[in-house]
Design an enzyme around this catalytic site. Structure first.
Site, PDB file in Angstrom:
ATOM      1  N   ASP A  88       0.827  -1.205   0.000  1.00  0.00           N
ATOM      2  CA  ASP A  88       0.000   0.000   0.000  1.00  0.00           C
ATOM      3  C   ASP A  88       0.860   1.253   0.000  1.00  0.00           C
ATOM      4  O   ASP A  88       0.564   2.226  -0.697  1.00  0.00           O
ATOM      5  CB  ASP A  88      -0.901   0.015   1.237  1.00  0.00           C
ATOM      6  N   ASP A 130      -0.662  -5.382   5.147  1.00  0.00           N
ATOM      7  CA  ASP A 130      -1.990  -5.542   5.725  1.00  0.00           C
ATOM      8  C   ASP A 130      -2.973  -6.403   4.930  1.00  0.00           C
ATOM      9  O   ASP A 130      -3.765  -7.132   5.523  1.00  0.00           O
ATOM     10  CB  ASP A 130      -2.619  -4.192   6.072  1.00  0.00           C
ATOM     11  N   LYS A 131      -2.997  -6.404   3.597  1.00  0.00           N
ATOM     12  CA  LYS A 131      -3.955  -7.253   2.866  1.00  0.00           C
ATOM     13  C   LYS A 131      -3.588  -8.724   2.961  1.00  0.00           C
ATOM     14  O   LYS A 131      -4.446  -9.590   2.773  1.00  0.00           O
ATOM     15  CB  LYS A 131      -4.053  -6.836   1.395  1.00  0.00           C
ATOM     16  N   CYS A 201       4.337  -1.316   8.612  1.00  0.00           N
ATOM     17  CA  CYS A 201       4.221   0.050   9.137  1.00  0.00           C
ATOM     18  C   CYS A 201       4.015   0.053  10.645  1.00  0.00           C
ATOM     19  O   CYS A 201       3.216  -0.715  11.184  1.00  0.00           O
ATOM     20  CB  CYS A 201       3.072   0.774   8.470  1.00  0.00           C
ATOM     21  N   GLU A 451      -7.000   3.393  -1.038  1.00  0.00           N
ATOM     22  CA  GLU A 451      -6.845   4.167   0.186  1.00  0.00           C
ATOM     23  C   GLU A 451      -6.473   5.607  -0.160  1.00  0.00           C
ATOM     24  O   GLU A 451      -5.818   5.859  -1.167  1.00  0.00           O
ATOM     25  CB  GLU A 451      -5.753   3.559   1.069  1.00  0.00           C
ATOM     26  N   SER A 477      -6.148   4.515   4.688  1.00  0.00           N
ATOM     27  CA  SER A 477      -5.060   3.805   5.340  1.00  0.00           C
ATOM     28  C   SER A 477      -5.271   3.838   6.840  1.00  0.00           C
ATOM     29  O   SER A 477      -5.899   4.759   7.380  1.00  0.00           O
ATOM     30  CB  SER A 477      -3.733   4.484   4.998  1.00  0.00           C
TER      31      SER A 477
END
Length: 561
Positions: A88, A130-131, A201, A451, A477
């Protein structure tokens, strides 16, 4: 012969046993399997999401090797596959960001096909960005084989001008630079400092929100996800994860026995207590769908309304993921929920223990400032609310962390794509009181539901986030904060009311009443919708086109199955 291990070959014996399977065994011998491996040991899929294109996942090969060691030590045979993964942070603000949410479905599909194609007995999934977290767990729920997930861990914070920084600071630095608050040289120094090594992150952004949620859900070992990416303990928890999968096989403990309605409520409660990402809504709805558990968007508001916000974490707070790990990790959050009477304590986890037992064993660092006591919450209610109204009949998600506003009313500034809104922000065309409306960025219309961190961070960087609001049928995000409503549904490309908003229309947010409305009569809304024409699809072939044809509303998790 180890008859105990042979009995765990619930599925793989179909592939490896009998005269007619000689050709299959020949292939498997060529990659190193022995007679003992083939006939007397369970086959375990190691579903990795490694890529060296981003720090979140670049270290996962090392962890996969440790997981394999653990599987072998427990008597299983590990065989690894890999999926795609989209960053991302790298794709943010570009056309590439359309691929991010879509990758969640492809990750789940690829793990499902690998496990079904080889008739594996069990699955260990390894996630990073994250995905990949929801994608791997969606696959585990879909397959319902003994399985668990390990998250690769958070990045350490960078150091800039004597303070901890994350990638959030870089995105906001772009807006600060455009506003003349910092120089280009400052921004370059920040860029170099923010990401000092491996890991996802560092704030309570989407990856760490979902990491915590998965420990609370019980599909990851308590405390395993929380260990930072480059901490020396990460290899050990990977090894233990590998050993545990064979124990799950022995116990016949599968994901659908773990991912229950009450366990999902525990995951929601941890997410809103920690001030986590709005993407929690999208991803838990999708996981629930795969597990066959009823869950809807209103459940998030119900849980959040009775759960205090206790974790002082970025983006709205002071601390980062490595700080919450040092404070005692997810188990301390579970203990707070238990003490508040908000935990469903009897839900089983992949450790074989209940979440209540895990909570009672929490080891909290004395005097830690990250997770507040119940007597001193940041806010009495959780970090997410669900708004409805004539602009969002199916609902939208608003994060109430990092600001104190409960309402906003202002004129719409309408943009039909993210790029146009970002250009307007950078050109300082957004004024105090405005409501930035970004549409045709939903799951179907984008496609892919991008996002909007580039836009929201630029607004924060310019110092106007407390004066404007933003709404979109796209998403945000986990690093976003401010008065921002995402996942507006129905989306514009499906004829949702957001499609007929015009520049200057007055829009009102009312958090107390859970409303998001445009100040138009019902007749005027109907008239405009009757005149509205759907735009031509942005992609007519390929994966993005297929996704657009299949994807559901954001209010249902933006799933394709």
């Amino acid at each position: 012969m180890n008859t105990d291990l042979k009995s765990l070959k619930h599925r793989s014996s179909t592939v490896t046993d009998g005269l007619g399977r000689a050709a299959a065994r020949s292939y498997l011998r060529s990659v190193g399997l022995s007679d003992e491996d083939l006939h007397n040991k369970p086959l375990v899929a190691i579903a990795n999401t490694w890529t060296d294109a981003m720090p979140c996942n670049a270290h996962l090969q090392r962890l996969a090797a440790k997981i394999k060691e653990g599987v072998r030590a427990a008597g299983g045979v590990p065989l690894e596959c890999n999926t795609i993964a989209i960053s991302d942070g790298i794709s943010m603000g570009t056309e590439g960001m359309k691929c991010s949410l879509i990758s969640r479905e492809i990750i789940a599909d690829s793990i499902e096909l690998f496990a079904r194609g080889y008739l594996f007995d069990a699955v260990v999934a390894l996630s990073g960005c994250d995905k990949t977290i929801p994608g791997t767990v969606m696959a585990l729920a879909r397959l319902d084989l003994p399985g668990l997930m390990l998250y690769g861990g958070s990045i350490a914070p960078g150091k800039w001008h004597g303070k901890d920084v994350t990638i959030q600071d870089v995105f906001e630095g772009v807006g600060s630079c455009a506003a003349g608050k910092i120089t280009k040289e400052d921004l370059r120094d920040l860029e170099i400092a923010a990401c000092p090594g491996m890991g996802a992150c560092g704030g309570q952004f989407t990856a760490n929100t979902m990491s915590m949620a998965m420990e609370m859900l019980g599909i990851s070992l308590m405390g395993a996800n929380s260990v930072p990416a480059e901490d020396a303990k990460k290899d050990q928890v990977a090894f233990e994860t590998g050993k545990q999968i064979v124990e799950l096989l022995r116990r016949k403990l599968t994901p659908r026995k773990i991912i229950t309605r009450k366990a999902l409520e525990n995951a929601i409660a941890a997410g809103v207590m920690s001030g986590g990402s709005t993407n929690l809504v999208l991803h838990l709805l999708a996981i629930a769908r795969e597990a066959g558990v009823p869950l809807n968007i209103d459940d998030f508001d119900r849980v959040s309304a009775k759960t205090p916000l206790l974790c002082d974490l970025k983006p709205g707070g002071k601390f980062v993921a490595t700080d919450i790990y040092a404070a005692g990790g997810t188990a301390v959050v579970a203990k707070r929920l238990l003490d508040a009477g908000l935990l469903n304590p009897d839900e089983i986890t992949v450790s074989g223990r209940t979440i209540g037992e895990e909570a009672r064993d929490a080891k909290e660092a004395p005097g830690q400032p990250v997770i507040r006591p119940l007597t001193n919450p940041i806010k009495p209610t959780g970090g997410l609310v669900i708004l409805k109204g004539n602009l969002a009949p199916e609902g939208c998600v608003l994060k109430v962390v990092g600001h104190k506003r409960m309402s906003h009313r202002g004129p719409a500034r309408v943009f039909d794509c993210e790029e146009d809104s970002f250009a307007a922000v950078q050109a300082k065309q957004i004024k105090s009181g405005d409501v930035v409306v970004i549409r045709y960025e939903g799951p179907h219309g984008g496609p892919g539901m991008r996002e909007m961190l580039a836009v929201t961070a630029a607004i924060v960087g310019q110092g106007i986030s407390d004066q404007v609001a933003l709404m979109t049928d796209g998403r945000f995000s986990g690093a976003t904060y401010g008065f921002t409503a995402g996942h507006v549904a129905p989306e514009a490309s499906k004829g949702g009311p957001i499609a007929i908003v015009r520049d200057g229309d007055m829009i009102s947010f009312d958090v107390a009443k859970r409303r998001l409305d445009v100040e138009l009569s019902d007749d005027e809304i109907r008239r405009r919708l009757k005149e509205w024409k759907p735009p031509k699809p942005r992609y007519e072939t390929g994966a993005l086109a297929k996704y657009a044809k299949l994807v559901s509303s954001a209010s249902e998790g933006a799933v394709t199955g």
